[in-house]
Structures are given as C-alpha cells and as structure tokens.
Design a protein around this motif. Structure first.
Motif, PDB file in Angstrom:
ATOM      1  N   GLY A 168      10.554  -1.557  -8.772  1.00 27.64           N
ATOM      2  CA  GLY A 168      10.830  -0.217  -9.270  1.00 27.64           C
ATOM      3  C   GLY A 168      10.006   0.202 -10.472  1.00 27.64           C
ATOM      4  O   GLY A 168       9.992   1.377 -10.844  1.00 27.64           O
ATOM      5  N   ALA A 169       9.298  -0.738 -11.096  1.00 31.17           N
ATOM      6  CA  ALA A 169       8.486  -0.420 -12.271  1.00 31.17           C
ATOM      7  C   ALA A 169       7.168   0.225 -11.855  1.00 31.17           C
ATOM      8  O   ALA A 169       6.633  -0.055 -10.791  1.00 31.17           O
ATOM      9  CB  ALA A 169       8.202  -1.681 -13.078  1.00 31.17           C
ATOM     10  N   VAL A 170       6.639   1.075 -12.711  1.00 33.23           N
ATOM     11  CA  VAL A 170       5.327   1.672 -12.482  1.00 33.23           C
ATOM     12  C   VAL A 170       4.270   0.599 -12.742  1.00 33.23           C
ATOM     13  O   VAL A 170       4.261  -0.029 -13.800  1.00 33.23           O
ATOM     14  CB  VAL A 170       5.101   2.888 -13.401  1.00 33.23           C
ATOM     15  N   VAL A 171       3.398   0.370 -11.763  1.00 35.39           N
ATOM     16  CA  VAL A 171       2.384  -0.680 -11.897  1.00 35.39           C
ATOM     17  C   VAL A 171       0.963  -0.162 -11.716  1.00 35.39           C
ATOM     18  O   VAL A 171       0.007  -0.921 -11.809  1.00 35.39           O
ATOM     19  CB  VAL A 171       2.650  -1.845 -10.922  1.00 35.39           C
ATOM     20  N   GLY A 172       0.821   1.115 -11.450  1.00 37.56           N
ATOM     21  CA  GLY A 172      -0.511   1.663 -11.253  1.00 37.56           C
ATOM     22  C   GLY A 172      -0.468   3.166 -11.131  1.00 37.56           C
ATOM     23  O   GLY A 172       0.593   3.791 -11.247  1.00 37.56           O
ATOM     24  N   GLU A 173      -1.634   3.720 -10.888  1.00 41.28           N
ATOM     25  CA  GLU A 173      -1.778   5.174 -10.804  1.00 41.28           C
ATOM     26  C   GLU A 173      -2.745   5.513  -9.678  1.00 41.28           C
ATOM     27  O   GLU A 173      -3.742   4.827  -9.478  1.00 41.28           O
ATOM     28  CB  GLU A 173      -2.322   5.681 -12.135  1.00 41.28           C
ATOM     29  N   ILE A 174      -2.408   6.581  -8.957  1.00 40.62           N
ATOM     30  CA  ILE A 174      -3.264   7.073  -7.886  1.00 40.62           C
ATOM     31  C   ILE A 174      -3.522   8.544  -8.168  1.00 40.62           C
ATOM     32  O   ILE A 174      -2.595   9.349  -8.188  1.00 40.62           O
ATOM     33  CB  ILE A 174      -2.608   6.882  -6.506  1.00 40.62           C
ATOM     34  N   GLU A 175      -4.777   8.874  -8.423  1.00 38.32           N
ATOM     35  CA  GLU A 175      -5.144  10.239  -8.778  1.00 38.32           C
ATOM     36  C   GLU A 175      -5.883  10.878  -7.607  1.00 38.32           C
ATOM     37  O   GLU A 175      -6.755  10.271  -7.001  1.00 38.32           O
ATOM     38  CB  GLU A 175      -6.044  10.219 -10.015  1.00 38.32           C
ATOM     39  N   SER A 176      -5.494  12.120  -7.320  1.00 35.85           N
ATOM     40  CA  SER A 176      -6.156  12.850  -6.238  1.00 35.85           C
ATOM     41  C   SER A 176      -6.664  14.180  -6.779  1.00 35.85           C
ATOM     42  O   SER A 176      -6.459  14.511  -7.946  1.00 35.85           O
ATOM     43  CB  SER A 176      -5.173  13.096  -5.096  1.00 35.85           C
ATOM     44  N   THR A 177      -7.291  14.936  -5.900  1.00 40.25           N
ATOM     45  CA  THR A 177      -7.769  16.255  -6.297  1.00 40.25           C
ATOM     46  C   THR A 177      -6.607  17.204  -6.575  1.00 40.25           C
ATOM     47  O   THR A 177      -6.778  18.203  -7.261  1.00 40.25           O
ATOM     48  CB  THR A 177      -8.671  16.848  -5.201  1.00 40.25           C
ATOM     49  N   GLY A 204       0.845  -1.183   0.000  1.00 41.90           N
ATOM     50  CA  GLY A 204       0.000   0.000   0.000  1.00 41.90           C
ATOM     51  C   GLY A 204       0.880   1.233   0.000  1.00 41.90           C
ATOM     52  O   GLY A 204       2.101   1.129  -0.077  1.00 41.90           O
ATOM     53  N   ILE A 205       0.256   2.405   0.071  1.00 39.92           N
ATOM     54  CA  ILE A 205       1.044   3.630   0.205  1.00 39.92           C
ATOM     55  C   ILE A 205       0.939   4.103   1.649  1.00 39.92           C
ATOM     56  O   ILE A 205      -0.038   3.816   2.339  1.00 39.92           O
ATOM     57  CB  ILE A 205       0.642   4.742  -0.783  1.00 39.92           C
ATOM     58  N   THR A 206       1.937   4.834   2.079  1.00 40.64           N
ATOM     59  CA  THR A 206       1.987   5.281   3.471  1.00 40.64           C
ATOM     60  C   THR A 206       1.026   6.432   3.733  1.00 40.64           C
ATOM     61  O   THR A 206       0.546   7.087   2.803  1.00 40.64           O
ATOM     62  CB  THR A 206       3.409   5.732   3.834  1.00 40.64           C
ATOM     63  N   ASP A 207       0.794   6.680   5.012  1.00 42.07           N
ATOM     64  CA  ASP A 207      -0.032   7.811   5.410  1.00 42.07           C
ATOM     65  C   ASP A 207       0.604   9.119   4.948  1.00 42.07           C
ATOM     66  O   ASP A 207      -0.096  10.057   4.556  1.00 42.07           O
ATOM     67  CB  ASP A 207      -0.277   7.816   6.912  1.00 42.07           C
ATOM     68  N   LYS A 223       0.135  13.748   1.366  1.00 47.34           N
ATOM     69  CA  LYS A 223       0.713  14.618   0.334  1.00 47.34           C
ATOM     70  C   LYS A 223      -0.138  14.632  -0.935  1.00 47.34           C
ATOM     71  O   LYS A 223      -0.245  15.656  -1.595  1.00 47.34           O
ATOM     72  CB  LYS A 223       2.143  14.186  -0.009  1.00 47.34           C
ATOM     73  N   LEU A 224      -0.742  13.487  -1.268  1.00 45.65           N
ATOM     74  CA  LEU A 224      -1.593  13.418  -2.454  1.00 45.65           C
ATOM     75  C   LEU A 224      -2.866  14.230  -2.290  1.00 45.65           C
ATOM     76  O   LEU A 224      -3.364  14.813  -3.238  1.00 45.65           O
ATOM     77  CB  LEU A 224      -1.983  11.969  -2.753  1.00 45.65           C
ATOM     78  N   GLY A 225      -3.417  14.245  -1.103  1.00 40.07           N
ATOM     79  CA  GLY A 225      -4.721  14.865  -0.885  1.00 40.07           C
ATOM     80  C   GLY A 225      -5.808  13.821  -1.085  1.00 40.07           C
ATOM     81  O   GLY A 225      -5.555  12.615  -1.039  1.00 40.07           O
ATOM     82  N   ASP A 226      -7.019  14.259  -1.315  1.00 41.40           N
ATOM     83  CA  ASP A 226      -8.160  13.346  -1.438  1.00 41.40           C
ATOM     84  C   ASP A 226      -8.031  12.485  -2.689  1.00 41.40           C
ATOM     85  O   ASP A 226      -8.096  12.995  -3.810  1.00 41.40           O
ATOM     86  CB  ASP A 226      -9.474  14.124  -1.484  1.00 41.40           C
ATOM     87  N   ALA A 241     -11.280   6.674  -1.652  1.00 40.05           N
ATOM     88  CA  ALA A 241     -11.087   7.414  -0.403  1.00 40.05           C
ATOM     89  C   ALA A 241     -10.537   6.524   0.711  1.00 40.05           C
ATOM     90  O   ALA A 241      -9.993   7.031   1.693  1.00 40.05           O
ATOM     91  CB  ALA A 241     -12.396   8.064   0.030  1.00 40.05           C
ATOM     92  N   LEU A 242     -10.640   5.201   0.569  1.00 36.56           N
ATOM     93  CA  LEU A 242     -10.069   4.284   1.563  1.00 36.56           C
ATOM     94  C   LEU A 242      -8.563   4.471   1.698  1.00 36.56           C
ATOM     95  O   LEU A 242      -7.999   4.240   2.760  1.00 36.56           O
ATOM     96  CB  LEU A 242     -10.368   2.829   1.188  1.00 36.56           C
ATOM     97  N   VAL A 243      -7.913   4.899   0.617  1.00 38.43           N
ATOM     98  CA  VAL A 243      -6.466   5.139   0.666  1.00 38.43           C
ATOM     99  C   VAL A 243      -6.158   6.223   1.696  1.00 38.43           C
ATOM    100  O   VAL A 243      -5.188   6.115   2.445  1.00 38.43           O
ATOM    101  CB  VAL A 243      -5.912   5.519  -0.723  1.00 38.43           C
ATOM    102  N   ASN A 244      -6.979   7.247   1.756  1.00 33.83           N
ATOM    103  CA  ASN A 244      -6.793   8.325   2.737  1.00 33.83           C
ATOM    104  C   ASN A 244      -7.274   7.922   4.126  1.00 33.83           C
ATOM    105  O   ASN A 244      -6.626   8.208   5.126  1.00 33.83           O
ATOM    106  CB  ASN A 244      -7.553   9.592   2.322  1.00 33.83           C
ATOM    107  N   ALA A 245      -8.415   7.243   4.175  1.00 34.70           N
ATOM    108  CA  ALA A 245      -9.036   6.924   5.458  1.00 34.70           C
ATOM    109  C   ALA A 245      -8.263   5.869   6.249  1.00 34.70           C
ATOM    110  O   ALA A 245      -8.190   5.944   7.468  1.00 34.70           O
ATOM    111  CB  ALA A 245     -10.477   6.451   5.238  1.00 34.70           C
TER     112      ALA A 245
END
Length: 125
Positions: free
Chosen positions: A53-62, A26-29, A34-37, A88-92
């Motif tokens: 090290g390879a890009v495997v996905g994308e996380i888009e925020s506001t 997962g990604i850290t808090d 830093k990403l925002g919502d 939003a679970l990523v933030n919560a």
C-alpha cells in the motif's frame, strides 16, 4: 500474450505475476490507457524494503502523474531498467516488457488481492 487470468490485481491498478517467492509487478492496460503516453518512470532501488500500500514510485504521462503503490510487502530484487530508459514500454506492453519491479515476498503475501474477474468488475463499475 500473458494469461491475464493467472495474474492477481489491486484496486490501484497494479498486476502481480507469481504466487510467492519473487513476484513481478506492473500496471494494468486499463491504468496505462487512463494515464496516456507515459514519458517518465521512477522506481525504487534494488534492496528497498516496501510495505503493501505504500507509494514506491512514480509514473508520469503527458496527461498526469500517477503514483506506483506496492501491492505487496517485501524487498525489491530487480527493477526494469528498460522501462526507465524507454517509458513508452508501459503503454506498448503493460503485461510483458512494460513490467516495473520484481519483489521477494513472504508466503501468503498475495492473499486478499483481486482475481481477473474481480478486477474487471472494479474497472467496469
């Protein structure tokens, strides 16, 4: 609450739970803050072979779009469909319900990753 000292970390702000076999990523808090919502998450398909090290996905925020880097090499064995449906679970709950993928890794795949103290030093530096 997850024991954050039991996790491994990357300089790209991913966390890894487990010590071989199948690990959870997962990604850290810190990254989530830093990403925002977070409003959109794109994850690799189950069965995808990934390289560390390879890009495997994308996380888009506001605020921005961030890339998800594979912290380890292996095969994606599960993705968190709940996060895809409700980003939003990523933030919560970034260390719990906001996990992203599970990867089957080879023994020794976690060598060289940061421990909690090393990661805290990175984010405070």
């Amino acid at each position: 609450m997850t024991d954050l000292t039991a996790l491994r970390y990357t300089e790209e702000h991913e966390w890894i739970a487990g010590d071989g076999g199948v690990v959870t990523v997962g990604i850290t808090d810190y990254a989530a803050e830093k990403l925002g919502d977070v409003v959109f998450v794109e994850l690799p398909a189950v069965g995808t072979e990934i390289a560390a090290g390879a890009v495997v996905g994308e996380i888009e925020s506001t605020k921005s779009v961030g890339e998800l880097y594979a912290p380890v090499a292996g095969v994606v064995v599960e993705i968190n469909e709940d996060v895809v449906a409700d980003p939003a679970l990523v933030n919560a709950a970034p260390f719990a319900d906001g996990w992203l993928i599970k990867v089957e890794v080879a023994e020794g795949a976690l060598d060289g990753l940061l421990d909690r103290d090393g990661y805290v030093a990175l984010t405070e530096g």
